[in-house]
Design a protein around this motif. Structure first.
Motif, PDB file in Angstrom:
ATOM      1  N   ARG A 136      45.965  19.897  23.215  1.00 49.78           N
ATOM      2  CA  ARG A 136      47.125  20.698  23.620  1.00 49.78           C
ATOM      3  C   ARG A 136      47.009  22.009  22.875  1.00 49.78           C
TER       4      ARG A 136
ATOM      5  N   LEU B  55      47.813   7.660  26.259  1.00 49.72           N
ATOM      6  CA  LEU B  55      48.189   8.623  27.291  1.00 49.72           C
ATOM      7  C   LEU B  55      47.274   8.549  28.508  1.00 49.72           C
ATOM      8  N   THR B  56      45.975   8.505  28.286  1.00 48.23           N
ATOM      9  CA  THR B  56      45.028   8.524  29.401  1.00 48.23           C
ATOM     10  C   THR B  56      44.562   7.128  29.794  1.00 48.23           C
ATOM     11  N   GLU B  57      44.814   6.138  28.923  1.00 49.46           N
ATOM     12  CA  GLU B  57      44.397   4.757  29.143  1.00 49.46           C
ATOM     13  C   GLU B  57      42.888   4.620  29.314  1.00 49.46           C
TER      14      GLU B  57
ATOM     15  N   LEU C 198      48.504  15.912  33.746  1.00 49.27           N
ATOM     16  CA  LEU C 198      49.079  14.798  33.000  1.00 49.27           C
ATOM     17  C   LEU C 198      50.466  15.209  32.529  1.00 49.27           C
ATOM     18  N   ASP C 199      51.364  14.259  32.450  1.00 46.39           N
ATOM     19  CA  ASP C 199      52.682  14.504  31.857  1.00 46.39           C
ATOM     20  C   ASP C 199      52.581  14.108  30.386  1.00 46.39           C
ATOM     21  N   THR C 200      52.098  15.018  29.553  1.00 48.46           N
ATOM     22  CA  THR C 200      51.803  14.689  28.158  1.00 48.46           C
ATOM     23  C   THR C 200      53.027  14.678  27.261  1.00 48.46           C
ATOM     24  N   ASP C 201      54.156  15.206  27.716  1.00 43.76           N
ATOM     25  CA  ASP C 201      55.360  15.171  26.884  1.00 43.76           C
ATOM     26  C   ASP C 201      56.478  14.342  27.516  1.00 43.76           C
ATOM     27  N   ASN C 202      56.127  13.549  28.524  1.00 42.31           N
ATOM     28  CA  ASN C 202      57.060  12.616  29.174  1.00 42.31           C
ATOM     29  C   ASN C 202      58.361  13.259  29.639  1.00 42.31           C
ATOM     30  N   ASN C 203      58.263  14.462  30.211  1.00 48.61           N
ATOM     31  CA  ASN C 203      59.460  15.129  30.717  1.00 48.61           C
ATOM     32  C   ASN C 203      59.514  15.120  32.245  1.00 48.61           C
ATOM     33  N   GLY C 204      58.604  14.396  32.880  1.00 56.43           N
ATOM     34  CA  GLY C 204      58.576  14.327  34.332  1.00 56.43           C
ATOM     35  C   GLY C 204      57.831  15.467  34.993  1.00 56.43           C
TER      36      GLY C 204
ATOM     37  N   ASP D 225      54.113  17.417  35.189  1.00 62.53           N
ATOM     38  CA  ASP D 225      52.700  17.368  34.831  1.00 62.53           C
ATOM     39  C   ASP D 225      52.219  18.733  34.353  1.00 62.53           C
TER      40      ASP D 225
END
Length: 74
Positions: free
Chosen positions: A25, A15-17, A46-52, A54
């Motif tokens: 969370r 997620l953070t690379e 961060l968009d931690t749940d990939n919903n677009g 942040d």
């Protein structure tokens, strides 16, 4: 504390690379305490749940150890 973060956060995180990063969370009733006097505090998203969308995080960084803790704001 720093030792606990380093023990839990070894390796590169997808997620953070980044390495040595712990992402927390939480819900409104949860509490997180980061102990020690070596942390600097900032903010990030961060968009931690990939919903677009942040989510906001408080970020604790220990520069000497390279450890980072992201704590979700609620």
């Amino acid at each position: 504390g720093l030792d606990d973060v380093l023990a839990a956060a070894r390796g590169i995180k997808a997620l953070t690379e980044t390495a040595e990063t712990l992402l927390v969370r939480r819900d409104a009733g949860d509490a997180v305490t980061v102990v020690g006097d070596t942390w600097t505090v900032s903010a990030d998203t961060l968009d931690t749940d990939n919903n677009g969308v942040d989510e906001g995080y408080t970020v604790f960084h220990d520069a000497a150890a390279g450890a980072i803790v992201y704590v979700e704001n609620v």
